[in-house]
Scaffold this motif. Structure first.
Motif, PDB file in Angstrom:
ATOM      1  N   ASN A  87       0.370  -1.500  -0.080  1.00  0.00           N
ATOM      2  CA  ASN A  87      -0.351  -0.115   0.116  1.00  0.00           C
ATOM      3  C   ASN A  87       1.124   1.356   0.415  1.00  0.00           C
ATOM      4  O   ASN A  87       1.442   1.186   1.034  1.00  0.00           O
ATOM      5  N   ALA A  89       2.040   4.799   0.399  1.00  0.00           N
ATOM      6  CA  ALA A  89       2.129   6.264   0.918  1.00  0.00           C
ATOM      7  C   ALA A  89       0.924   7.281   0.240  1.00  0.00           C
ATOM      8  O   ALA A  89       0.889   7.461  -0.401  1.00  0.00           O
ATOM      9  N   PHE A  90      -0.213   7.528   1.998  1.00  0.00           N
ATOM     10  CA  PHE A  90      -0.522   9.084   1.545  1.00  0.00           C
ATOM     11  C   PHE A  90      -0.402  10.014   2.179  1.00  0.00           C
ATOM     12  O   PHE A  90      -0.255   9.618   3.165  1.00  0.00           O
ATOM     13  N   LYS A  91      -1.131  11.075   1.569  1.00  0.00           N
ATOM     14  CA  LYS A  91      -0.728  12.571   2.337  1.00  0.00           C
ATOM     15  C   LYS A  91      -1.799  12.804   2.792  1.00  0.00           C
ATOM     16  O   LYS A  91      -3.061  12.582   2.216  1.00  0.00           O
ATOM     17  N   LYS A  92      -2.059  12.855   4.024  1.00  0.00           N
ATOM     18  CA  LYS A  92      -2.790  13.515   5.071  1.00  0.00           C
ATOM     19  C   LYS A  92      -3.570  14.201   4.984  1.00  0.00           C
ATOM     20  O   LYS A  92      -2.612  15.557   5.085  1.00  0.00           O
ATOM     21  N   VAL A  93      -4.625  15.124   4.675  1.00  0.00           N
ATOM     22  CA  VAL A  93      -5.593  16.256   4.321  1.00  0.00           C
ATOM     23  C   VAL A  93      -5.283  16.890   5.362  1.00  0.00           C
ATOM     24  O   VAL A  93      -6.447  16.317   6.287  1.00  0.00           O
ATOM     25  N   LYS A  94      -4.950  17.670   5.543  1.00  0.00           N
ATOM     26  CA  LYS A  94      -5.773  18.730   7.007  1.00  0.00           C
ATOM     27  C   LYS A  94      -6.502  19.602   7.470  1.00  0.00           C
ATOM     28  O   LYS A  94      -6.643  20.137   6.076  1.00  0.00           O
ATOM     29  N   ARG A  95      -7.733  19.523   7.963  1.00  0.00           N
ATOM     30  CA  ARG A  95      -8.450  20.326   7.568  1.00  0.00           C
ATOM     31  C   ARG A  95      -8.654  21.274   8.952  1.00  0.00           C
ATOM     32  O   ARG A  95      -8.166  21.444  10.189  1.00  0.00           O
TER      33      ARG A  95
END
Length: 95
Positions: A87, A89-95
């Protein structure tokens, strides 16, 4: 320092044996995927239980060879298993 004197034949024989060892090591380094590991090495490599390995074999998750009660896995098949379940890696979106 102690000197050791070899005859020409002994020297040539020593060179021949060194060359054989070097050739053998070179071959193993060239094709590490053609190496087989036994079940115990596989369990340690994957950090899994015997039961998990049995389940993976039963479900066709990993390929294996069996001779009598001894089970072997090809390293290239182990690598395929890991690649297939990789899998990215993916970038986590900040809210």
């Amino acid at each position: 320092m102690e000197a050791i004197i070899l005859s020409k034949n002994q020297y040539n024989e020593l060179l021949k044996k060194i060359d054989e060892v070097k050739t053998s090591l070179d071959e193993k380094q060239k094709n590490p995927k053609d190496v087989f590991v036994d079940n115990q090495e596989f369990l340690q490599l994957m950090n899994i239980s015997k039961r998990t390995a049995q389940t993976w074999r039963d479900e066709g998750v990993v390929s294996f060879s069996q001779i009598g009660s001894k089970i072997y896995y090809r390293m290239s098949d182990v690598e395929k298993l890991l690649e297939k379940n990789y899998n990215k890696a993916f970038k986590k979106v900040k809210r």
